[in-house]
Design a protein around this motif. Structure first.
Motif, PDB file in Angstrom:
ATOM      1  N   GLY A 150       0.800  -1.226   0.000  1.00 54.44           N
ATOM      2  CA  GLY A 150       0.000   0.000   0.000  1.00 54.44           C
ATOM      3  C   GLY A 150       0.826   1.266   0.000  1.00 54.44           C
ATOM      4  N   GLU A 151       2.107   1.167  -0.305  1.00 58.68           N
ATOM      5  CA  GLU A 151       2.989   2.348  -0.276  1.00 58.68           C
ATOM      6  C   GLU A 151       2.539   3.437  -1.255  1.00 58.68           C
ATOM      7  OE1 GLU A 151       7.607   3.404  -1.315  1.00 58.68           O
ATOM      8  OE2 GLU A 151       7.265   1.527  -0.226  1.00 58.68           O
ATOM      9  N   PHE A 152       1.927   3.033  -2.384  1.00 58.18           N
ATOM     10  CA  PHE A 152       1.505   4.010  -3.384  1.00 58.18           C
ATOM     11  C   PHE A 152       0.162   4.674  -3.065  1.00 58.18           C
ATOM     12  CE2 PHE A 152       4.366   1.315  -6.034  1.00 58.18           C
ATOM     13  CZ  PHE A 152       5.239   2.317  -6.447  1.00 58.18           C
ATOM     14  N   ASN A 164       0.307   5.001 -11.336  1.00 59.96           N
ATOM     15  CA  ASN A 164      -0.652   6.111 -11.209  1.00 59.96           C
ATOM     16  C   ASN A 164      -2.068   5.661 -11.602  1.00 59.96           C
ATOM     17  OD1 ASN A 164       0.663   8.547 -10.269  1.00 59.96           O
ATOM     18  ND2 ASN A 164       1.919   8.434 -12.106  1.00 59.96           N
ATOM     19  N   ILE A 165      -2.161   4.819 -12.633  1.00 59.05           N
ATOM     20  CA  ILE A 165      -3.470   4.292 -13.040  1.00 59.05           C
ATOM     21  C   ILE A 165      -4.065   3.441 -11.922  1.00 59.05           C
ATOM     22  CG2 ILE A 165      -4.602   2.661 -14.619  1.00 59.05           C
ATOM     23  CD1 ILE A 165      -2.801   3.699 -16.836  1.00 59.05           C
ATOM     24  N   PHE A 166      -3.245   2.557 -11.344  1.00 59.08           N
ATOM     25  CA  PHE A 166      -3.761   1.693 -10.268  1.00 59.08           C
ATOM     26  C   PHE A 166      -4.197   2.530  -9.056  1.00 59.08           C
ATOM     27  CE2 PHE A 166      -0.780  -1.456 -12.361  1.00 59.08           C
ATOM     28  CZ  PHE A 166      -1.797  -2.140 -12.996  1.00 59.08           C
ATOM     29  N   ASN A 167      -3.485   3.639  -8.821  1.00 55.70           N
ATOM     30  CA  ASN A 167      -3.856   4.540  -7.729  1.00 55.70           C
ATOM     31  C   ASN A 167      -5.257   5.110  -7.919  1.00 55.70           C
ATOM     32  OD1 ASN A 167      -2.104   4.705  -5.655  1.00 55.70           O
ATOM     33  ND2 ASN A 167      -0.966   6.458  -6.399  1.00 55.70           N
ATOM     34  N   ALA A 168      -5.592   5.405  -9.182  1.00 57.36           N
ATOM     35  CA  ALA A 168      -6.884   6.030  -9.488  1.00 57.36           C
ATOM     36  C   ALA A 168      -8.009   5.002  -9.624  1.00 57.36           C
ATOM     37  CB  ALA A 168      -6.765   6.830 -10.784  1.00 57.36           C
ATOM     38  N   MET A 169      -7.673   3.737  -9.643  1.00 58.58           N
ATOM     39  CA  MET A 169      -8.640   2.655  -9.874  1.00 58.58           C
ATOM     40  C   MET A 169      -9.205   2.150  -8.548  1.00 58.58           C
ATOM     41  SD  MET A 169      -7.585  -0.788 -12.011  1.00 58.58           S
ATOM     42  CE  MET A 169      -6.996   0.003 -13.488  1.00 58.58           C
ATOM     43  N   SER A 170     -10.487   1.776  -8.542  1.00 56.37           N
ATOM     44  CA  SER A 170     -11.030   1.178  -7.315  1.00 56.37           C
ATOM     45  C   SER A 170     -10.351  -0.178  -7.108  1.00 56.37           C
ATOM     46  CB  SER A 170     -12.553   0.992  -7.437  1.00 56.37           C
ATOM     47  OG  SER A 170     -12.869   0.181  -8.532  1.00 56.37           O
ATOM     48  N   ASN A 171     -10.010  -0.474  -5.845  1.00 56.02           N
ATOM     49  CA  ASN A 171      -9.238  -1.680  -5.497  1.00 56.02           C
ATOM     50  C   ASN A 171      -7.911  -1.742  -6.267  1.00 56.02           C
ATOM     51  OD1 ASN A 171     -11.289  -2.766  -3.759  1.00 56.02           O
ATOM     52  ND2 ASN A 171     -12.417  -3.369  -5.593  1.00 56.02           N
ATOM     53  N   GLY A 172      -7.359  -0.563  -6.519  1.00 57.62           N
ATOM     54  CA  GLY A 172      -6.134  -0.465  -7.318  1.00 57.62           C
ATOM     55  C   GLY A 172      -4.960  -1.209  -6.716  1.00 57.62           C
ATOM     56  N   ARG A 173      -4.932  -1.288  -5.382  1.00 59.80           N
ATOM     57  CA  ARG A 173      -3.819  -1.998  -4.724  1.00 59.80           C
ATOM     58  C   ARG A 173      -3.807  -3.478  -5.108  1.00 59.80           C
ATOM     59  NH1 ARG A 173      -3.218  -1.845   1.830  1.00 59.80           N
ATOM     60  NH2 ARG A 173      -1.723  -3.549   2.096  1.00 59.80           N
ATOM     61  N   ILE A 174      -5.011  -4.065  -5.192  1.00 61.21           N
ATOM     62  CA  ILE A 174      -5.129  -5.484  -5.576  1.00 61.21           C
ATOM     63  C   ILE A 174      -4.715  -5.663  -7.034  1.00 61.21           C
ATOM     64  CG2 ILE A 174      -6.760  -7.386  -5.955  1.00 61.21           C
ATOM     65  CD1 ILE A 174      -8.384  -6.186  -3.577  1.00 61.21           C
ATOM     66  N   TRP A 175      -5.277  -4.803  -7.931  1.00 65.18           N
ATOM     67  CA  TRP A 175      -4.986  -4.935  -9.369  1.00 65.18           C
ATOM     68  C   TRP A 175      -3.530  -4.623  -9.661  1.00 65.18           C
ATOM     69  CZ3 TRP A 175      -8.348  -7.811 -11.458  1.00 65.18           C
ATOM     70  CH2 TRP A 175      -9.695  -7.744 -11.064  1.00 65.18           C
ATOM     71  N   GLY A 176      -2.986  -3.638  -8.948  1.00 68.31           N
ATOM     72  CA  GLY A 176      -1.569  -3.302  -9.121  1.00 68.31           C
ATOM     73  C   GLY A 176      -0.661  -4.438  -8.670  1.00 68.31           C
ATOM     74  N   SER A 177      -1.011  -5.065  -7.544  1.00 71.21           N
ATOM     75  CA  SER A 177      -0.226  -6.203  -7.044  1.00 71.21           C
ATOM     76  C   SER A 177      -0.266  -7.360  -8.030  1.00 71.21           C
ATOM     77  CB  SER A 177      -0.759  -6.668  -5.678  1.00 71.21           C
ATOM     78  OG  SER A 177      -0.682  -5.623  -4.739  1.00 71.21           O
ATOM     79  N   LEU A 178      -1.466  -7.622  -8.577  1.00 68.10           N
ATOM     80  CA  LEU A 178      -1.595  -8.691  -9.580  1.00 68.10           C
ATOM     81  C   LEU A 178      -0.743  -8.388 -10.820  1.00 68.10           C
ATOM     82  CD1 LEU A 178      -5.385  -9.677  -9.564  1.00 68.10           C
ATOM     83  CD2 LEU A 178      -3.450 -11.164  -9.031  1.00 68.10           C
TER      84      LEU A 178
END
Length: 458
Positions: free
Chosen positions: A122-124, A298-312
């Motif tokens: 969750g650093e981002f 930055n896209i994942f930050n703006a996305m709902s549940n972005g932390r999950i999608w970014g990690s994936l």
């Protein structure tokens, strides 16, 4: 006493290992980027054409040399060359190429691993665009962090290799590649569900010949040729090693085609992840290397549940990176086994130290060694190593394989065809002899010379 040659336990293991070597970070972020630059679907068609006429024949030749010799590139030419010939001298360049490749690839893979941890922790979260950009700069400029993540990647790669060919390299690559494909499909579905995603798909797939003309047809053709050539990791024996581990039940043209299809599928699917997401959030998909480390977080930050999608997403990228690392490590470790009769464990331990020591300059290239800028301002050790591998050793190696397999003072056309076509499946067409003997070498020489000119003089 010569050790008994290890073998892969399954055909799918061979395909996944070879595809894992070919599927790398470059073709995952670079393919969508150049596709967008050169008119979407128009570029894809040109790329696929060159992939078949350029990459496929050389891949079959590399597999054939490996399977016939039952050796890595360290000794394969020595086994097959006519008495008194000097083809084996290229082995030293090929071995050097593999070492140079891991010396910069481990640093990039280390950044990928660091980004997965940052994203998952969750650093981002809540970071501004500028802060996300600065995170990547800070990581590059932190010598301790870059070296730490690089060493961790090397240790992971060596640990997999020390477990053995079947129990380590094959088994773990099978799992990673299966997960990579699974995660990729989940990410594609998510990206396609975003608002405005269809605009991204149109941009990606509908041929825009006006855009192609705007950036120059010659540039587009050269880029497509280069992408097709480099994406398959040919010319340094990376494929020959896996050829040496398989039997003669299947023809090598059919297996090469399967690997090429898998490699291309991953590259094209990466575009289905990146373009809809970039269009949906109104950001530039043509941001080159920064796309993965700056734009997408930055896209994942703006996305709902972005932390999950970014990690994936970074799991996906890490599997792509590690599959290449493990494949190239296996090639390097086989050098010690084939040349000096080392046990697998001894070769792994010696190469663990060599690779870590050799990778340190690249890991420090943006901090302690940032003053060394081989290609002018903004370049670093990484750029020099990448240039040596991609623009020098791979093209030269491909020409060597082409001449070795088609000339009577080499292994020869007849020996090559017999090996390539042994077993069931697609046969290498003998009518292509003139093309692969004379025309294809000229194309590779053109890629080599134009690549040198572009890097050194343009």
């Amino acid at each position: 006493m010569e050790q008994k040659r290890e073998k892969l336990s399954s055909r799918i293991g061979f395909i996944f290992l070879s595809a894992g070597c070919a599927i790398g970070l470059g073709n995952i972020w670079r393919f969508p980027y150049v596709t967008g630059k050169y008119g979407g679907g128009a570029f894809v068609l040109v790329y696929l054409f060159f992939l078949i006429i350029l990459g496929l024949p050389i891949m079959v030749m590399e597999f054939s040399v490996g399977r016939a010799s039952r050796q890595s590139v360290a000794k394969s030419f020595q086994v097959l060359e006519p008495k008194g010939k000097k083809w084996h001298l290229f082995s030293y360049m090929a071995m050097l190429g593999n070492y140079l490749l891991v010396m910069f690839y481990t640093t990039i893979s280390g950044w990928m691993l660091a980004y997965f941890v940052k994203m998952a922790s969750g650093e981002f979260n809540g970071m501004s665009t500028q802060a996300v950009t600065q995170t990547f700069v800070d990581l590059q400029q932190n010598p301790a962090a870059s070296v730490f993540w690089m060493i961790l990647v090397v240790c992971i790669g060596c640990f997999v290799c020390v477990l053995g060919l079947q129990n380590g390299v094959e088994k773990i690559t099978k799992v990673m590649m299966s997960l990579l494909l699974g995660v990729m499909i989940v990410l594609v579905l998510k990206s396609l569900s975003l608002p405005g995603a269809m605009e991204g798909i149109k941009f990606y797939l509908i041929p825009d010949f006006e855009q192609l003309m705007k950036n120059g047809i010659f540039n587009a053709v050269y880029t497509a040729m280069g992408q097709a050539f480099f994406t398959l990791s040919i010319g340094m024996g990376g494929m020959a090693i896996f050829g040496s581990y398989i039997d003669k039940k299947r023809s090598l043209s059919g297996e090469s085609l399967n690997i090429m299809i898998l490699d291309t599928f991953v590259a094209i699917m990466a575009g289905f992840i990146i373009f809809p997401a970039c269009m949906s959030f109104g950001v530039d998909a043509g941001s080159g290397p920064g796309l993965v480390f700056v734009t997408l977080p930055n896209i994942f930050n703006a996305m709902s549940n972005g932390r999950i999608w970014g990690s994936l997403f970074f799991i996906f990228m890490n599997f792509a990176a590690l599959s290449t690392i493990i494949a190239v490590f296996e090639n390097i470790i086989s050098f010690g086994i084939d040349l000096f009769g080392f046990t697998r464990r001894k070769s792994v331990l010696i190469n663990l130290l060599i690779i870590i020591a050799g990778s340190i300059p690249c890991a420090l290239g943006f901090s302690v060694l940032s003053g060394f800028q081989p290609f002018g301002e903004g370049s670093a050790v990484l750029d020099l190593l990448d240039f040596m591998v991609s623009n020098v050793i791979m093209p030269i190696g491909s020409i060597v394989f082409l001449f070795f397999c088609t000339r009577r003072y080499g292994w020869g056309w007849k020996a090559f065809i017999n090996e390539a076509n042994a077993g069931e499946g697609l046969r290498f067409p003998e009518k292509t002899r003139y093309y692969v003997s004379y025309i294809l070498p000229l194309i590779v020489v053109f890629i080599f010379l134009f690549g040198l000119w572009e890097k050194l003089f343009a």
